[in-house]
Motif scaffolding. Structure first.
Motif, PDB file in Angstrom:
ATOM      1  N   ASN A  64       6.129  -6.747  -2.988  1.00  0.00           N
ATOM      2  CA  ASN A  64       6.302  -8.023  -3.517  1.00  0.00           C
ATOM      3  C   ASN A  64       6.520  -9.502  -3.043  1.00  0.00           C
ATOM      4  O   ASN A  64       7.069  -9.725  -3.548  1.00  0.00           O
ATOM      5  CB  ASN A  64       7.757  -8.017  -4.130  1.00  0.00           C
TER       6      ASN A  64
ATOM      7  N   ASN B 185       5.408 -14.232  -7.718  1.00  0.00           N
ATOM      8  CA  ASN B 185       4.930 -13.062  -6.559  1.00  0.00           C
ATOM      9  C   ASN B 185       4.228 -12.653  -7.339  1.00  0.00           C
ATOM     10  O   ASN B 185       3.726 -12.064  -8.160  1.00  0.00           O
ATOM     11  CB  ASN B 185       6.575 -12.887  -6.233  1.00  0.00           C
ATOM     12  N   THR B 186       4.350 -11.288  -6.417  1.00  0.00           N
ATOM     13  CA  THR B 186       2.833 -10.482  -6.325  1.00  0.00           C
ATOM     14  C   THR B 186       3.474  -9.641  -8.289  1.00  0.00           C
ATOM     15  O   THR B 186       2.542  -9.272  -8.755  1.00  0.00           O
ATOM     16  CB  THR B 186       3.185  -9.508  -5.530  1.00  0.00           C
ATOM     17  N   ARG B 187       4.227  -9.615  -8.718  1.00  0.00           N
ATOM     18  CA  ARG B 187       4.516  -8.733  -9.637  1.00  0.00           C
ATOM     19  C   ARG B 187       4.141  -9.539 -10.548  1.00  0.00           C
ATOM     20  O   ARG B 187       3.766  -8.716 -11.764  1.00  0.00           O
ATOM     21  CB  ARG B 187       6.004  -8.401  -9.622  1.00  0.00           C
ATOM     22  N   GLU B 188       4.124 -10.217 -10.669  1.00  0.00           N
ATOM     23  CA  GLU B 188       3.257 -11.149 -12.251  1.00  0.00           C
ATOM     24  C   GLU B 188       1.605 -11.222 -11.823  1.00  0.00           C
ATOM     25  O   GLU B 188       1.500 -12.262 -13.227  1.00  0.00           O
ATOM     26  CB  GLU B 188       4.000 -13.274 -11.737  1.00  0.00           C
TER      27      GLU B 188
ATOM     28  N   LEU C  26       2.087  -5.485  -2.385  1.00  0.00           N
ATOM     29  CA  LEU C  26       2.613  -4.761  -4.418  1.00  0.00           C
ATOM     30  C   LEU C  26       3.503  -4.404  -3.592  1.00  0.00           C
ATOM     31  O   LEU C  26       5.026  -4.371  -4.390  1.00  0.00           O
ATOM     32  CB  LEU C  26       1.557  -3.999  -4.630  1.00  0.00           C
TER      33      LEU C  26
ATOM     34  N   ILE D 185       6.880  -1.911  -7.929  1.00  0.00           N
ATOM     35  CA  ILE D 185       5.974  -2.865  -6.991  1.00  0.00           C
ATOM     36  C   ILE D 185       7.529  -3.701  -6.735  1.00  0.00           C
ATOM     37  O   ILE D 185       8.722  -3.567  -7.278  1.00  0.00           O
ATOM     38  CB  ILE D 185       6.044  -3.867  -7.885  1.00  0.00           C
ATOM     39  N   GLY D 186       7.593  -3.822  -5.615  1.00  0.00           N
ATOM     40  CA  GLY D 186       8.675  -3.781  -5.003  1.00  0.00           C
ATOM     41  C   GLY D 186       9.739  -3.139  -3.804  1.00  0.00           C
ATOM     42  O   GLY D 186      10.310  -2.987  -3.748  1.00  0.00           O
TER      43      GLY D 186
ATOM     44  N   LYS E 125       5.659   0.327 -13.882  1.00  0.00           N
ATOM     45  CA  LYS E 125       4.286  -0.144 -12.756  1.00  0.00           C
ATOM     46  C   LYS E 125       5.867  -1.108 -11.891  1.00  0.00           C
ATOM     47  O   LYS E 125       5.509  -1.676 -10.476  1.00  0.00           O
ATOM     48  CB  LYS E 125       3.016  -1.276 -13.365  1.00  0.00           C
ATOM     49  N   GLN E 126       6.356  -1.972 -12.793  1.00  0.00           N
ATOM     50  CA  GLN E 126       7.334  -2.706 -11.560  1.00  0.00           C
ATOM     51  C   GLN E 126       8.560  -2.108 -10.880  1.00  0.00           C
ATOM     52  O   GLN E 126       9.211  -2.133 -10.210  1.00  0.00           O
ATOM     53  CB  GLN E 126       7.876  -3.580 -13.444  1.00  0.00           C
TER      54      GLN E 126
END
Length: 476
Positions: free
Chosen positions: A156, A167-170, A153, A205-206, A201-202
């Motif tokens: 990402n 990608n992970t965020r999706e 997470l 992530i990354g 949350k976005q």
């Protein structure tokens, strides 16, 4: 935002240790050593303390104390990251916070197609738990047997299924995060739609642990494929591979779930150094494609479609030879070759790495230009570019000349980066497709981000972490 952080003295170390218990507060060199070196051994660090909390509340207490005392925290998952984002610096002042004990699966909701897991859960464990209920968690990486979802997470992560699933965020619906002041954001929502302002949350992530510590997540699950077909094809060049990709995408649509590009030298490295590896075709070819089709229904139809795609590709002269997997073990053997390609390169001496992306249509041009430039710059070097052609992500790795001096070769890392990244920039690409920024690429951000972008990133960092205690020196 202050950068003057405190050195943890023995009495403060004892206060941190009291939160997690003596056996989960590591201070001896022999116990902390494995937390201080990343896989490429480029960024060795030092620390006076590694903490292994067992709950979100313990993480919260640790971060509250660190914030109050001005002590830096470096979150760490499975320690598989490749840009140094999970390693403390050499000051010895930064405390490592390992999430490895927080590995519970809190809930599996088969009807809602979600799984709620703690950050230290190993990716492969999540995949297997999803399989038990006939579901799929599609994130797939070479390090999936040891990497942890919190690290996935925080970087990402991408992997071999981005083409179909993103990608992970999706793949995330909700997060639980300990903020830099120790407060807990309880955002473990299962909602597919939630249009109530900023999607917080976005931000995490990354962010590579620079804005807070992810302690749990709600993951999306998908129906498990009822039928899969995997093929290995030999081709002359990436230009033909691109044509094959477009043909397959047009014929298969969303059923095309994997399309990996590999050079012959990568196959040779793998055959030489990877246990159980076998040459996929009868004769060698300059380039290879691993293609996967997946369906939720008729297996015979998927096989027929795969055969039809390759019949057309042979007629058009795109493919010289191909093998279709005849069993699950055969499919796994094909993927074993691909997933092992990163690991085996270290057996060939020094390797200069690039994790880049360009528009899919420009991949052949990128490979042609980068290889010509690198072979001209470093005589005898051995480019070994491979990766996820379907989403534009190429790992442009360069192995040292045979019999060459490893240290002398690695000293040209930044020179090689400059050459490759310049071509990537000209083609409208990115210098980091899925590994993150960490320490390794931090100095490159001003070259690829505008002043406005960097100002916005610094403003977000300052708003969340005004004392600068969260993973300092990473990303920004």
């Amino acid at each position: 935002m202050t950068t003057e952080l405190a050195t943890p003295k023995p009495d403060l170390i004892a206060r941190f240790a009291a939160i997690v218990g003596e056996k989960n507060a590591l201070t001896h060199d022999a116990d902390t050593a494995s937390y201080l070196v990343e896989p490429r051994e480029l960024y060795p660090g030092k620390t006076a303390l590694v903490l292994r909390p067992g709950s979100t509340q313990e993480v919260s207490q640790i971060v509250k104390l660190a914030n109050a005392e001005g002590v830096a925290i470096v979150p760490q998952g499975g320690n598989t990251g490749l840009v140094g984002g999970q390693i403390p610096d050499n000051s010895g002042d930064q405390i490592v916070l390992s999430l490895s004990r927080m590995n519970r699966i809190r809930e599996i909701d088969a009807e809602g197609n979600t799984m709620t897991v703690e950050a230290g859960t190993v990716l492969e464990t999540i995949q297997k738990e999803a399989e038990k209920i006939d579901r799929l968690f599609p994130l797939a990486l070479g390090a999936q047997g040891s990497c942890q979802i919190g690290g996935n997470l925080s970087t990402n992560a991408g992997g071999t299924s981005v083409l179909a699933y993103g990608n992970t965020r999706e793949l995330i619906l909700g997060l639980e995060v300990v903020l830099p002041d120790g407060r807990i954001w309880e955002g473990l929502r299962k909602l597919r739609k939630d249009n109530t302002g900023y999607d917080l949350k976005q931000l995490f992530i990354g962010a590579e642990g620079t804005l807070g510590i992810v302690t749990a997540a709600v993951l999306k699950l998908f129906p498990a494929p009822k039928a899969q077909e995997v093929a290995f094809a030999g081709l002359k060049n990436p230009h033909d591979a691109l044509k094959l990709f477009n043909m397959a995408r047009a014929r298969a649509g969303s059923m095309l779930t994997g399309f990996e590009l590999m050079p012959r030298i990568g196959i040779e490295f793998t055959l030489k150094h990877l246990d159980g590896a076998r040459d996929p075709l009868m004769a060698p070819h300059p380039w290879y494609v691993l293609m996967e089709l997946s369906s939720g229904s008729d297996g015979e139809a998927v096989r027929t479609l795969m055969e039809a795609i390759f019949e057309d590709s042979f007629e058009e002269g795109l493919v010289d030879d191909a093998a279709l997997a005849e069993s699950v073990a055969h499919r796994e053997a094909f993927w074993h070759l691909r997933h092992g390609m990163s690991e085996v390169q270290k057996m060939e001496g020094g390797s200069i790495k690039h994790d880049v992306s360009v528009p899919v249509a420009r991949i052949p041009e990128f490979l042609d230009r980068a290889t010509e430039a690198m072979e001209k710059a470093i005589e005898g070097c051995r480019p070994c570019p491979f990766g996820h052609m379907g989403d534009g992500n190429i790992h442009y790795n360069i192995s040292q000349p045979v019999g060459g001096d490893k240290e002398a070769f690695l000293e040209r890392w930044h020179e090689a980066n400059g050459i490759v990244h310049a071509i990537v920039a000209e083609l409208g690409g990115s210098i980091s497709a899925e590994h993150g920024i960490g320490i390794q690429k931090r100095h490159l951000l001003p070259k690829v981000k505008s002043d406005v972008e960097l100002d916005l990133m610094r403003a977000v960092k300052a708003a969340f972490d005004p004392k600068g205690i969260m993973n300092p020196g990473k990303v920004l």
